[in-house]
Design an enzyme around this catalytic site. Structure first.
Site, PDB file in Angstrom:
ATOM      1  N   GLU A  69       0.822  -1.202   0.000  1.00 24.92           N
ATOM      2  CA  GLU A  69       0.000   0.000   0.000  1.00 24.92           C
ATOM      3  C   GLU A  69       0.863   1.261   0.000  1.00 24.92           C
ATOM      4  O   GLU A  69       0.509   2.259  -0.638  1.00 24.92           O
ATOM      5  CB  GLU A  69      -0.944  -0.020   1.198  1.00 24.92           C
ATOM      6  CG  GLU A  69      -2.019  -1.102   1.063  1.00 24.92           C
ATOM      7  CD  GLU A  69      -2.866  -1.252   2.305  1.00 24.92           C
ATOM      8  OE1 GLU A  69      -4.101  -1.121   2.192  1.00 24.92           O
ATOM      9  OE2 GLU A  69      -2.303  -1.515   3.385  1.00 24.92           O
TER      10      GLU A  69
ATOM     11  N   GLU B   5      -4.068  -9.427   3.609  1.00 21.98           N
ATOM     12  CA  GLU B   5      -4.840  -9.067   4.805  1.00 21.98           C
ATOM     13  C   GLU B   5      -5.988 -10.017   5.104  1.00 21.98           C
ATOM     14  O   GLU B   5      -6.297 -10.270   6.277  1.00 21.98           O
ATOM     15  CB  GLU B   5      -5.368  -7.633   4.669  1.00 21.98           C
ATOM     16  CG  GLU B   5      -4.349  -6.544   4.988  1.00 21.98           C
ATOM     17  CD  GLU B   5      -3.430  -6.212   3.839  1.00 21.98           C
ATOM     18  OE1 GLU B   5      -2.683  -5.225   3.939  1.00 21.98           O
ATOM     19  OE2 GLU B   5      -3.445  -6.939   2.822  1.00 21.98           O
TER      20      GLU B   5
END
Length: 259
Positions: A110, A130
């Site tokens: 990210e 995740e």
């Protein structure tokens, strides 16, 4: 040892995330990264930044799960720039290049996605795992990745957490350059940063502003937004001395001297 190291190379700020063994990011590290990116924003001598990781195996493993296990909350305060100091820093008008020197996992991916450009070593890999720890990539991954890759590919990565190699990432256009020689992503990113540095600072800022404001608009609406009154960097570029200097230098067959 400080988790974030800063060096300056001819107006380019090199930000090195240095938290052995995996360059994972906890809340204090996010704050330190924000301070680095804020220095880029406010220091007039700096024209661009390169963010990279220490070592050869990890760019960043993302959120520090050991810190989470020790009590750091999922919604901990990561500072004004969001996670990793950059993922929610929306008014930065100087370019950031991610030199991905290894694994960019979770929040590390990210962070790279929040940069303007990505240069990767050939052995680098990207993943958003995740879902495998009961979360989603909500520091930009679930928002940015579908805008950078075909939706089906982005959805697969988000739902499975599979790793994306540097070569495949380059084929999809996610990575701008893959370093031909091992462990030279930083060197290649600095070459790219210095090429960008040849442009006029007001023009670079205007490019970033217009991209931010129009990338989700149709062409007609994008023109209206760009020509409107709210595009301050664009207006400043048009009125700048540099906008006169560029054509003048071209006509005189010399390098421009940006003011």
């Amino acid at each position: 040892m400080d988790p974030v190291r800063l060096d300056v190379h001819d107006g380019v700020l090199v930000i090195t995330l240095d938290r052995p063994k995996a360059n994972a990011i906890d809340s204090p590290t996010s704050h330190a990264l924000y301070e680095a990116f804020d220095r880029l924003r406010t220091d007039g001598t700096l024209r661009a930044a390169v963010i990279t990781g220490a070592g050869e195996r990890f760019f960043s493993a993302g959120w520090d799960l050991k810190a989470a296990a020790a009590g750091e909350a999922v919604d901990a305060d990561h500072g004004p720039g969001g996670f990793a100091g950059l993922t929610e820093l929306f008014d930065l008008d100087k370019p950031v290049i991610a030199a991905v020197n290894g694994l960019a996992l979770g929040g590390g991916f990210e962070l790279a996605l929040a940069a303007d450009l990505i240069v990767a070593d050939a052995h680098a890999e990207f993943a958003l795992p995740e879902v495998k720890v009961g979360l989603i990539a909500d520091s930009g991954g679930v928002l940015r990745l579908p805008r950078r890759l075909p939706r089906a590919v982005a959805t697969e990565l988000l739902l499975t957490g599979r790793r994306l190699g540097a070569g495949e990432a380059a084929r999809w256009g996610l990575v701008n350059k893959v370093a031909e020689h091992p462990h030279t992503a930083l060197e290649k990113a600095l070459v790219l940063a210095h090429t960008i540095r040849e442009g006029a600072p007001p023009a670079i800022a205007a490019v970033k502003e217009v991209l931010r404001a129009t990338e989700q608009l149709g062409i007609e609406d994008a023109y209206a937004r760009m020509r409107g009154t709210g595009m301050h960097r664009y207006r400043a570029m048009l009125a700048s001395e540099d906008a006169q200097e560029g054509p003048r230098a071209f006509a005189e067959k010399r390098a421009p001297r940006w003011s």
